[in-house]
Enzyme design. Structure first.
Site, PDB file in Angstrom:
ATOM      1  N   GLY A   1      13.491 -73.138  23.510  1.00 28.53           N
ATOM      2  CA  GLY A   1      14.500 -73.840  22.725  1.00 28.53           C
ATOM      3  C   GLY A   1      14.944 -75.087  23.474  1.00 28.53           C
TER       4      GLY A   1
ATOM      5  N   GLY B   1      12.099 -69.619  22.805  1.00 30.35           N
ATOM      6  CA  GLY B   1      12.092 -69.872  21.361  1.00 30.35           C
ATOM      7  C   GLY B   1      10.689 -69.812  20.753  1.00 30.35           C
TER       8      GLY B   1
ATOM      9  N   GLU C   1      14.445 -66.536  30.971  1.00 29.20           N
ATOM     10  CA  GLU C   1      15.859 -66.900  30.788  1.00 29.20           C
ATOM     11  C   GLU C   1      16.805 -66.458  31.895  1.00 29.20           C
ATOM     12  OE1 GLU C   1      13.913 -65.634  28.400  1.00 29.20           O
ATOM     13  OE2 GLU C   1      14.006 -66.958  26.669  1.00 29.20           O
TER      14      GLU C   1
ATOM     15  N   ASP D   1      16.346 -63.730  24.781  1.00 32.11           N
ATOM     16  CA  ASP D   1      16.883 -63.548  23.424  1.00 32.11           C
ATOM     17  C   ASP D   1      15.777 -63.627  22.370  1.00 32.11           C
ATOM     18  OD1 ASP D   1      16.490 -66.283  23.684  1.00 32.11           O
ATOM     19  OD2 ASP D   1      18.283 -66.825  22.576  1.00 32.11           O
TER      20      ASP D   1
END
Ligand SMILES: *[C@@H]1O[C@H](CO)[C@@H](O)[C@H](O)[C@H]1NC(C)=O
Ligand SMILES: *[C@@H]1O[C@H](CO)[C@@H](O)[C@H](O)[C@H]1NC(C)=O
Length: 367
Positions: free
Chosen positions: A84, A132, A155, A163
């Site tokens: 992301g 992402g 992350e 996530d």
């Protein structure tokens, strides 16, 4: 992969570019909807503009009787999608901008759409696939890795947690592999991505152009038609490395806490264990504890429940210190020496972790 587009164009006159010259391209090639993440210089990193384009287009194709299949890929030859647009989020977070709520919210909703997609959905993860990018592929029915695939959920190194549904797919991998990948951000490469089940197929990258053509030529394919075609491209290999990795992970990462894992690693003393100790020592202690619990809880949850939990966690990270500090150290200043707060595992209280999981009331994610 630029070349592959040219080929498709020649092969199929019924190709229409629905939106050109932007960060994400949509094309109809025969009855296939083709999505190309098109920021090759940024390793196709996903930003909110792209999410806002992909979501309605996927919805439209799902209902469209002239679209039988969706293919998603990345432009350039390095990455499918490296994650992301983290830097933009931290900038917005500091400015108190709603982008921090929106990006996570909309990204998770997109994931859910991909996970429940009715038509065959094929992600060609030929290159770097992280964060992402994992969200855009892992929930879909088919993920095709090549020898260039590099898969990671890194992350915890930037004060976040794995996530986009990491709490769902990671605990469902064999043994403790998912927990290992989640905590250490370990990079799986090439065939290993398929061996552990993160990709459904492995195909040499020089066959991807021809695979795409064959996919597009399928007439009203069902998932099993697509599976059959992908199987025909698949090269079978034995999984020696995988067994070794799975064995090490199981032995060392079967523990009741992150502290216990650290003890297991120290006691073990092997080169593999020492390397993991070093890696974990660099990660945000808060992220490690959050992630440990996320993976534990996620094991018993549906994907939707996981995404609601992860949205809460994302907002807790936005309120904290480590995410901003991690992005500063890794992506902005690149000094690679984040000052985590708290700086040790023992400094992170159970209560602080508990609070990250608590309901946001009205602001909870609704799917
Ligand atoms: C996303 O990236 C594109 C291309 O780099 C840029 O034009 C657009 O403004 C970005 N959107 C956001 C929300 O940052
Ligand atoms: C994304 O959503 C779908 C549908 O709920 C689900 O099947 C899929 O497993 C999800 N992916 C993750 C990683 O949670």
């Amino acid at each position: 992969r630029k070349g592959s587009f040219k080929c498709l164009h020649k092969l199929n006159p019924a190709k229409h570019t629905l939106k050109a010259g932007s960060e994400v391209l949509f094309e109809k090639v025969g009855n296939a909807g083709v999505i190309t993440l098109n920021r090759p210089k940024a390793l196709n990193a996903l930003n909110l503009t792209m999410i806002r384009h992909i979501y309605p287009q996927l919805k439209k194709w799902d209902k469209d009787s002239e679209t039988d299949l969706v293919i998603i890929k990345g432009a350039g030859d390095k990455a499918f999608c490296a994650g992301g647009d983290i830097r933009a989020i931290t900038e917005a977070g500091k400015a108190g901008d709603s982008l921090t709520q929106d990006l996570f919210r909309e990204e998770y909703i997109l994931n859910n759409t991909i996970g429940t997609y009715q038509k065959p959905y094929v992600a060609l993860i030929d290159g770097i696939t992280m964060g992402g990018g994992v969200g855009l592929s892992i929930h879909g029915r088919f993920r095709v890795a090549t020898e260039k695939t590099l898969f990671a959920m890194p992350e915890t190194g930037i004060g976040l947690f794995p996530d986009v549904g990491g709490g769902y797919f990671l605990p469902r991998l064999q043994g403790k592999l998912g927990l290992f990948l989640a905590l250490t951000g370990f990079r799986l490469k090439g065939r290993d991505v398929q061996r552990v089940g993160l990709a459904t197929h492995f195909v040499q990258s020089d066959k991807i152009v021809s695979l795409q053509k064959d996919l597009v030529d399928l007439k009203s394919p069902s998932n099993s038609d697509v599976a059959q075609l992908l199987d025909s491209y698949q090269e079978q290999v034995c999984g020696k490395n995988r067994r070794l990795l799975l064995f090490c992970c199981f032995r060392l990462f079967s523990a009741g806490s992150v502290e216990e894992i650290m003890e297991n690693l120290k006691k073990d003393g092997s080169a593999f264990a020492l390397k993991q100790t070093e890696t974990l020592a660099k990660m945000s202690p808060t992220s490690l504890k959050l992630t440990f619990r996320q993976i534990q809880e996620g094991e018993r949850m549906s994907l939707q429940e996981v995404l609601v939990m992860e949205y809460r966690l994302s907002q807790a990270c936005m309120r904290g210190n480590d995410f901003y500090e991690g992005v500063r150290a890794v992506l902005i200043d690149k000094d690679q020496s984040p000052k985590w707060k708290p700086s040790t595992l023992s400094g992170v209280s159970e209560q602080a972790i508990e609070e990250c999981f608590s309901s946001l009331g009205e602001r909870d994610l609704k799917l």
